[in-house]
Design a protein around this motif. Structure first.
Motif, PDB file in Angstrom:
ATOM      1  N   CYS A  92     113.259  62.037 -77.373  1.00 55.30           N
ATOM      2  CA  CYS A  92     113.732  63.109 -78.258  1.00 55.30           C
ATOM      3  C   CYS A  92     112.923  63.155 -79.545  1.00 55.30           C
ATOM      4  O   CYS A  92     112.634  64.235 -80.073  1.00 55.30           O
ATOM      5  CB  CYS A  92     115.219  62.919 -78.568  1.00 55.30           C
ATOM      6  SG  CYS A  92     116.324  63.423 -77.224  1.00 55.30           S
ATOM      7  N   HIS A  93     112.544  61.994 -80.068  1.00 56.63           N
ATOM      8  CA  HIS A  93     111.701  61.974 -81.270  1.00 56.63           C
ATOM      9  C   HIS A  93     110.325  62.595 -80.977  1.00 56.63           C
ATOM     10  O   HIS A  93     109.768  63.317 -81.809  1.00 56.63           O
ATOM     11  CB  HIS A  93     111.532  60.544 -81.779  1.00 56.63           C
ATOM     12  CG  HIS A  93     112.779  59.964 -82.380  1.00 56.63           C
ATOM     13  ND1 HIS A  93     113.437  60.561 -83.427  1.00 56.63           N
ATOM     14  CD2 HIS A  93     113.486  58.849 -82.074  1.00 56.63           C
ATOM     15  CE1 HIS A  93     114.499  59.838 -83.761  1.00 56.63           C
ATOM     16  NE2 HIS A  93     114.555  58.799 -82.946  1.00 56.63           N
ATOM     17  N   GLN A  95     109.797  64.879 -78.722  1.00 60.63           N
ATOM     18  CA  GLN A  95     110.052  66.317 -78.611  1.00 60.63           C
ATOM     19  C   GLN A  95     110.170  66.968 -79.987  1.00 60.63           C
ATOM     20  O   GLN A  95     109.721  68.107 -80.183  1.00 60.63           O
ATOM     21  CB  GLN A  95     111.335  66.559 -77.809  1.00 60.63           C
ATOM     22  CG  GLN A  95     111.205  66.257 -76.326  1.00 60.63           C
ATOM     23  CD  GLN A  95     112.522  66.462 -75.593  1.00 60.63           C
ATOM     24  OE1 GLN A  95     113.383  65.584 -75.597  1.00 60.63           O
ATOM     25  NE2 GLN A  95     112.686  67.627 -74.985  1.00 60.63           N
ATOM     26  N   ASP A  96     110.782  66.257 -80.943  1.00 63.22           N
ATOM     27  CA  ASP A  96     110.901  66.817 -82.291  1.00 63.22           C
ATOM     28  C   ASP A  96     109.526  67.049 -82.917  1.00 63.22           C
ATOM     29  O   ASP A  96     109.291  68.074 -83.564  1.00 63.22           O
ATOM     30  CB  ASP A  96     111.720  65.877 -83.183  1.00 63.22           C
ATOM     31  CG  ASP A  96     113.206  65.888 -82.840  1.00 63.22           C
ATOM     32  OD1 ASP A  96     113.667  66.861 -82.222  1.00 63.22           O
ATOM     33  OD2 ASP A  96     113.889  64.905 -83.188  1.00 63.22           O
ATOM     34  N   ASN A  99     107.936  70.037 -81.200  1.00 66.74           N
ATOM     35  CA  ASN A  99     108.484  71.311 -81.671  1.00 66.74           C
ATOM     36  C   ASN A  99     107.972  71.656 -83.068  1.00 66.74           C
ATOM     37  O   ASN A  99     107.697  72.817 -83.363  1.00 66.74           O
ATOM     38  CB  ASN A  99     110.012  71.254 -81.655  1.00 66.74           C
ATOM     39  CG  ASN A  99     110.582  71.267 -80.246  1.00 66.74           C
ATOM     40  OD1 ASN A  99     109.905  71.682 -79.312  1.00 66.74           O
ATOM     41  ND2 ASN A  99     111.806  70.807 -80.086  1.00 66.74           N
ATOM     42  N   SER A 100     107.821  70.630 -83.909  1.00 69.62           N
ATOM     43  CA  SER A 100     107.305  70.873 -85.258  1.00 69.62           C
ATOM     44  C   SER A 100     105.837  71.295 -85.246  1.00 69.62           C
ATOM     45  O   SER A 100     105.366  71.954 -86.179  1.00 69.62           O
ATOM     46  CB  SER A 100     107.468  69.618 -86.123  1.00 69.62           C
ATOM     47  OG  SER A 100     108.833  69.296 -86.303  1.00 69.62           O
ATOM     48  N   ARG A 228     116.258  70.252 -76.843  1.00 68.74           N
ATOM     49  CA  ARG A 228     114.908  70.254 -77.416  1.00 68.74           C
ATOM     50  C   ARG A 228     113.921  70.998 -76.529  1.00 68.74           C
ATOM     51  O   ARG A 228     112.965  71.582 -77.035  1.00 68.74           O
ATOM     52  CB  ARG A 228     114.458  68.819 -77.677  1.00 68.74           C
ATOM     53  CG  ARG A 228     115.110  68.218 -78.907  1.00 68.74           C
ATOM     54  CD  ARG A 228     115.001  66.717 -78.937  1.00 68.74           C
ATOM     55  NE  ARG A 228     115.464  66.171 -80.209  1.00 68.74           N
ATOM     56  CZ  ARG A 228     116.748  66.011 -80.539  1.00 68.74           C
ATOM     57  NH1 ARG A 228     117.699  66.348 -79.656  1.00 68.74           N
ATOM     58  NH2 ARG A 228     117.094  65.510 -81.712  1.00 68.74           N
ATOM     59  N   ARG A 231     114.438  74.514 -77.528  1.00 66.75           N
ATOM     60  CA  ARG A 231     113.790  74.789 -78.813  1.00 66.75           C
ATOM     61  C   ARG A 231     112.280  74.952 -78.644  1.00 66.75           C
ATOM     62  O   ARG A 231     111.665  75.818 -79.279  1.00 66.75           O
ATOM     63  CB  ARG A 231     114.055  73.637 -79.786  1.00 66.75           C
ATOM     64  CG  ARG A 231     115.484  73.518 -80.258  1.00 66.75           C
ATOM     65  CD  ARG A 231     115.603  72.340 -81.214  1.00 66.75           C
ATOM     66  NE  ARG A 231     116.975  71.952 -81.450  1.00 66.75           N
ATOM     67  CZ  ARG A 231     117.337  70.847 -82.089  1.00 66.75           C
ATOM     68  NH1 ARG A 231     116.401  70.020 -82.540  1.00 66.75           N
ATOM     69  NH2 ARG A 231     118.604  70.553 -82.260  1.00 66.75           N
TER      70      ARG A 231
END
Length: 278
Positions: A92-93, A95-96, A99-100, A228, A231
């Motif tokens: 998930c990190h 993926q963050d 996405n950023s 995510r 997103r």
């Protein structure tokens, strides 16, 4: 990959080879002499360098995300749910950050992108084998897409194995079956995953049944992953809409309309629909 796997040294990175390039141990370890030669714009448009670096970073993060999801799958197969949760959280990190990374591409104006777009030819992010591998792992499978890699048989063979094997959600459902929440395992297919009432009922038991805290934690971790993914697709759609509007994709796709359809599609669908019954 099992936790007990022994990693053999890669002879290409033996100390003798490291001494041949790089000014410091850090540069040799990270292969910076190679890394910083991979950005080679084909135009004189300043914005092209940002486009190249951002897409290369995305590709590296795709590989890292695949690594974490594979660790999660292996842990689920061995009933090590705590380790699977840790891998999913690390994913998930990743993926963050992915996405950023769209923030960098969002700085491209339509005029800037159009100025260097011709040098891309038929190249398109849609052709990324690393990204397609992730989509297959999510259950968004299509055998037809393998045709893109006829000129790269090794890549095609690897993707075919992922296509025909269990994805991340398949391994989670197999765990539910072993815990007696599904009458029988869900067989992984080679097409897009289809929602099942039996699977929805199993997740409902997870959320409402006694002593299911561990599996409820897994459900939430999977939903964190799925959210995510949504997103990512929404950011992709918005970035393309901003930089090139409704023009056809450079790889021949329908561009904006294809991305919009992808953004509207949920992964791990029963984890979304079961919320209406809770």
């Amino acid at each position: 990959m099992a936790a007990s796997t022994v990693h053999k040294p890669n002879l290409a990175f033996a100390p003798e080879a490291e001494q041949a390039s790089g000014a410091t141990p850090y540069e040799r370890y990270a292969r910076l002499d190679v890394l910083h030669t991979l950005q080679q714009p084909r135009s004189k448009v300043d914005a092209e360098l940002s486009f190249i670096i951002t897409t290369q970073v995305m590709e590296l993060l795709f590989d890292l995300l695949r690594h974490e999801w594979q660790l999660a799958q292996q842990a689920l197969r061995e009933d090590r749910v705590t380790e699977a949760l840790a891998a999913l959280r690390r994913g998930c990190h990743v993926q963050d950050v992915l996405n950023s990374s769209w923030d960098l591409l969002a700085t491209l104006t339509p005029v800037e992108f159009s100025a260097f777009r011709p040098v891309l030819g038929e190249a398109s992010g849609f052709q990324s084998s690393a990204y397609l591998r992730l989509e297959f792992m999510l259950g968004n499978k299509s055998e037809r897409l393998l045709e893109m890699y006829q000129g790269a048989p090794d890549v095609q063979q690897e993707l075919a194995a992922v296509l025909r094997g269990p994805g991340l959600y398949d391994d989670a459902l197999a765990l539910l079956a072993r815990r007696g929440l599904l009458a029988e395992p869900v067989e992984p297919g080679t097409g897009r995953y289809r929602p099942s009432e039996a699977v929805a009922a199993a997740w409902l038991q997870v959320y409402t049944g006694p002593a299911q805290a561990e599996l409820a934690g897994l459900a939430e971790a999977l939903l964190d992953t799925a959210e995510r993914v949504s997103r990512w697709r929404q950011r992709h759609y918005a970035s393309v809409k901003r930089t090139m509007g409704a023009k056809p994709g450079s790889g021949g796709s329908s561009g904006l309309s294809w991305l919009k359809a992808a953004a509207d599609q949920d992964v791990f669908p029963e984890l979304w629909t079961v919320r209406g019954a809770l």
